[in-house]
Design a protein around this motif. Structure first.
Motif, PDB file in Angstrom:
ATOM      1  N   SER A  69       0.854  -1.181   0.000  1.00  0.00           N
ATOM      2  CA  SER A  69       0.000   0.000   0.000  1.00  0.00           C
ATOM      3  C   SER A  69       0.896   1.239   0.000  1.00  0.00           C
ATOM      4  O   SER A  69       2.057   1.185   0.396  1.00  0.00           O
ATOM      5  N   THR A  70       0.340   2.355  -0.416  1.00  0.00           N
ATOM      6  CA  THR A  70       1.103   3.610  -0.401  1.00  0.00           C
ATOM      7  C   THR A  70       1.115   4.267   0.975  1.00  0.00           C
ATOM      8  O   THR A  70       1.814   5.271   1.166  1.00  0.00           O
ATOM      9  N   GLN A  71       0.390   3.746   1.941  1.00  0.00           N
ATOM     10  CA  GLN A  71       0.357   4.369   3.269  1.00  0.00           C
ATOM     11  C   GLN A  71       1.632   4.055   4.042  1.00  0.00           C
ATOM     12  O   GLN A  71       2.205   2.968   3.936  1.00  0.00           O
ATOM     13  N   LEU A  72       2.060   5.022   4.841  1.00  0.00           N
ATOM     14  CA  LEU A  72       3.374   4.980   5.478  1.00  0.00           C
ATOM     15  C   LEU A  72       3.590   3.706   6.297  1.00  0.00           C
ATOM     16  O   LEU A  72       4.663   3.100   6.238  1.00  0.00           O
ATOM     17  N   ARG A  73       2.604   3.295   7.075  1.00  0.00           N
ATOM     18  CA  ARG A  73       2.785   2.132   7.941  1.00  0.00           C
ATOM     19  C   ARG A  73       3.033   0.860   7.143  1.00  0.00           C
ATOM     20  O   ARG A  73       3.803  -0.006   7.561  1.00  0.00           O
ATOM     21  N   ALA A  74       2.403   0.753   5.987  1.00  0.00           N
ATOM     22  CA  ALA A  74       2.632  -0.397   5.124  1.00  0.00           C
ATOM     23  C   ALA A  74       3.979  -0.290   4.417  1.00  0.00           C
ATOM     24  O   ALA A  74       4.717  -1.278   4.302  1.00  0.00           O
ATOM     25  N   LEU A  75       4.306   0.905   3.948  1.00  0.00           N
ATOM     26  CA  LEU A  75       5.584   1.095   3.261  1.00  0.00           C
ATOM     27  C   LEU A  75       6.767   0.826   4.184  1.00  0.00           C
ATOM     28  O   LEU A  75       7.751   0.191   3.775  1.00  0.00           O
ATOM     29  N   GLU A  76       6.689   1.293   5.428  1.00  0.00           N
ATOM     30  CA  GLU A  76       7.779   1.029   6.367  1.00  0.00           C
ATOM     31  C   GLU A  76       7.947  -0.468   6.585  1.00  0.00           C
ATOM     32  O   GLU A  76       9.071  -0.979   6.656  1.00  0.00           O
ATOM     33  N   THR A  77       6.830  -1.171   6.693  1.00  0.00           N
ATOM     34  CA  THR A  77       6.880  -2.625   6.867  1.00  0.00           C
ATOM     35  C   THR A  77       7.467  -3.297   5.631  1.00  0.00           C
ATOM     36  O   THR A  77       8.366  -4.139   5.734  1.00  0.00           O
ATOM     37  N   ALA A  78       6.986  -2.917   4.469  1.00  0.00           N
ATOM     38  CA  ALA A  78       7.441  -3.541   3.228  1.00  0.00           C
ATOM     39  C   ALA A  78       8.929  -3.298   2.989  1.00  0.00           C
ATOM     40  O   ALA A  78       9.657  -4.215   2.584  1.00  0.00           O
ATOM     41  N   ARG A  79       9.382  -2.090   3.237  1.00  0.00           N
ATOM     42  CA  ARG A  79      10.791  -1.770   2.982  1.00  0.00           C
ATOM     43  C   ARG A  79      11.717  -2.537   3.916  1.00  0.00           C
ATOM     44  O   ARG A  79      12.858  -2.838   3.562  1.00  0.00           O
TER      45      ARG A  79
END
Length: 214
Positions: free
Chosen positions: A69-79
């Protein structure tokens, strides 16, 4: 890690693509029991970063691609999980929660009793005031995951892969219903804790749920 703890690997032996639907790590709004939908964009909490670190250790070397997802909490997890750049999709964002956004659960239920009574009767088509329905959420999330599945199944350059899609509680749960043909009324059965995953298998034609909270 034993093979029994890597259920996604068996799908490759069957010639299927393994898709891990991962919920992001904890945020401060999760910890405060507040509605945290598409209109909220908090970072991970300290506990959330720890959860993601543990998940990253478990999945190290297991994932070929990570989407988000483009939302920060998902991006931090994905990265934190990815070996390469993360491709992000706006349609994997959480439910548009309208007037509920940011409210504590108990306060929202007291203030909006009529809405929650209608939601309990039929959560699939009731629109959150100022937001969207579960049906709309399920449609947009499933469309992204379906397209990613087809992309990877069509790639014949190597063995079937294990991919991760990092999104949100209601996004991944309603997408499972849409992809597997389960009624949306069952969405809550597929809920996850923070930094947990459900496992889908895709053979190019059919989606199956093959693991819950794996």
């Amino acid at each position: 890690m034993s093979e029994a703890k890597r259920p996604w690997r068996a799908l490759g032996d069957e010639g299927a693509l393994a898709v891990l639907l991962i919920r992001h790590g904890e945020t401060p709004l999760n910890a405060e029991h507040r509605f945290c939908g598409a209109g909220s964009n908090p970072p991970l909490s300290a506990l959330g970063r720890e959860q993601v670190e543990r998940l990253g250790v478990r999945l190290r070397g297991e994932l070929d691609r990570v989407y988000s997802s483009t939302q920060l909490r998902a991006l931090e997890t994905a990265r934190a999980l990815a070996r390469a750049e993360v491709e992000a999709f706006a349609d994997l964002r959480e439910l548009e929660q309208g007037i509920l956004e940011g409210l504590r659960f108990r306060d929202a239920m007291a203030e909006h009793q009529e809405f929650f009574a209608a939601w309990r009767r039929d959560p699939t088509a009731v629109r959150v005031p100022g937001g969207e329905t579960l049906g709309e959420l399920g449609d947009r999330g499933a469309a992204v995951i379906r397209a990613l599945g087809l992309r990877h199944v069509a790639d014949r350059s190597g063995p079937r892969r294990v991919i991760a899609v990092v999104a949100h509680q209601m996004t991944q749960a309603t997408a499972i219903c849409r992809l597997t043909g389960e009624p949306l009324e069952r969405w809550s059965e597929f809920q996850l804790g923070n930094a947990e995953a459900n496992l889908l298998a895709f053979d190019g034609a059919r989606w199956q749920l093959r693991g819950r909270t794996v």
